[in-house]
Design a protein around this motif. Structure first.
Motif, PDB file in Angstrom:
ATOM      1  N   THR A   1       0.813  -1.367  -0.014  1.00  0.00           N
ATOM      2  CA  THR A   1       0.057  -0.221   0.054  1.00  0.00           C
ATOM      3  C   THR A   1       0.937   1.150   0.029  1.00  0.00           C
ATOM      4  OG1 THR A   1      -0.305  -0.161   2.317  1.00  0.00           O
ATOM      5  CG2 THR A   1      -2.116  -1.188   0.998  1.00  0.00           C
TER       6      THR A   1
ATOM      7  N   VAL B   1      -1.633   1.286  -4.667  1.00  0.00           N
ATOM      8  CA  VAL B   1      -1.050   0.180  -4.330  1.00  0.00           C
ATOM      9  C   VAL B   1      -0.056  -0.190  -5.454  1.00  0.00           C
ATOM     10  CG1 VAL B   1      -3.017  -1.225  -5.335  1.00  0.00           C
ATOM     11  CG2 VAL B   1      -1.521  -2.229  -3.412  1.00  0.00           C
TER      12      VAL B   1
ATOM     13  N   GLY C   1      -6.193   0.758   5.572  1.00  0.00           N
ATOM     14  CA  GLY C   1      -5.566  -0.440   5.123  1.00  0.00           C
ATOM     15  C   GLY C   1      -6.442  -1.708   5.085  1.00  0.00           C
TER      16      GLY C   1
END
Length: 323
Positions: free
Chosen positions: A220, A226, A251
């Motif tokens: 991430t 990402v 997340g």
């Protein structure tokens, strides 16, 4: 069951401002990364279960009700004599978090309290590294991951490093690397790539993780989306710029969204997965994370599937999206 998560569930005492005397004000939000993933995935349309421990106190009863209300199977949530664990989450003006933990019941889950039969009926077992810190829960987590791996259940892992929970970095890195040969899908930050592999170049770091047996590596990048490695292909999937209220739980929302989409595949979570299909999954997960960032708290901020699509079936963006 589609997904079973094992690990910590706790109270996030999250700063929500200050009063007229500049005294910080906190809200008691439900949290804990594996529990967050279970809720995020449930809200996005799959069946989830949680294995862990809370205290026999009001906070423990509240956390059980939160999971139940979000459709998470709590038959594996045990009660302990120690109080429910808390994480004090302070938030700076940019929305970034700092943590202080008051550990309790989450550390005391034993392997004997893990229902292996129920676990092996899942498509995915998910866990994080907080439950690898010293305590009985370390044994329970490794036991569950090994059992799932042997049975062909997909294993997903979030090595979310929290320095305050470990004696030193070397000890943490050693234990956080131990499960890697059992893992099929990993989600980690850029800093955690360095921590686990010793390199700060994402392509090389993800290659090292792939050599350990990890099939899908997701790194991430905050608001930048990402970085993904899948079948020797690497690319960056753009994020959704949004006015940030709180990054707590973003997340976990991202990972829960990825796992929810993998669970829905008829062929199985990873079987026959193409890069094009995976890019669609990651775009969906980035959008889900943007919803969470646009609101305060972890679990309370996570989107439901109905929020992410309009009545016409078209993808919606969160309020505060900067695109």
């Amino acid at each position: 069951m589609d997904l079973t998560a094992i690990g910590e569930i706790l109270i996030d005492l999250t700063q929500i401002g200050v009063n007229e005397y500049d005294v910080p004000l906190f809200a008691a939000n439900p949290g804990g990364a594996p529990a967050n993933v279970a809720v995020a995935a449930s809200r996005l349309g799959i069946q989830t279960a949680f294995i862990g421990k809370v205290g026999g106190d009001a906070f423990g009863a509240y956390l059980r009700s939160v999971l139940t209300n979000d459709g998470v199977d709590c038959s594996g949530l045990r009660k302990d004599s120690r109080p429910t664990t808390m994480a004090v989450v302070s938030v700076d003006p940019a929305g970034e978090r700092s943590f202080r933990f008051v550990r309790g019941a989450d550390q005391n889950l034993s392997p004997e309290e893990v229902n292996e039969f129920a676990l092996l009926k899942s498509k995915i077992l998910h866990f994080g590294s907080v439950s690898l810190t010293p305590g009985l829960s370390r044994n329970a987590t490794i036991f569950a991951a090994r059992a799932a791996h042997r049975a062909g259940v997909l294993v997903s892992y979030d090595p979310n490093y929290r320095a305050a929970l470990w004696d030193d970095e070397g000890h943490a890195a050693e234990w956080m690397r131990i499960p890697l040969p059992l893992v099929d899908v990993i989600k980690l930050s850029e800093e955690e790539v360095v921590f686990l592999t010793g390199v700060n170049e994402l392509e090389e770091g993800s290659r090292i993780l792939a050599e350990q047996g990890v099939s899908l590596v997701l790194i991430t990048l905050g608001g930048n989306g990402v970085f993904c490695r899948w079948k020797d292909q690497c690319w960056r999937q753009p994020g959704i710029p949004v006015k940030v209220a709180d990054t707590n739980g973003a997340g976990d929302t991202f990972f829960g969204a990825v796992l929810s989409r993998l669970c829905k595949r008829e062929a199985g979570p990873l079987e026959g997965l193409t890069s094009a299909e995976l890019k669609d999954i990651l775009a969906f997960a980035n959008r889900a994370a943007a919803f969470t960032c646009s609101r305060s708290g972890a679990i309370p901020a996570m989107p439901r599937l109905s929020e992410m699509f309009g009545d016409d079936g078209q993808a919606r963006l969160p309020d505060g999206a900067l695109v």
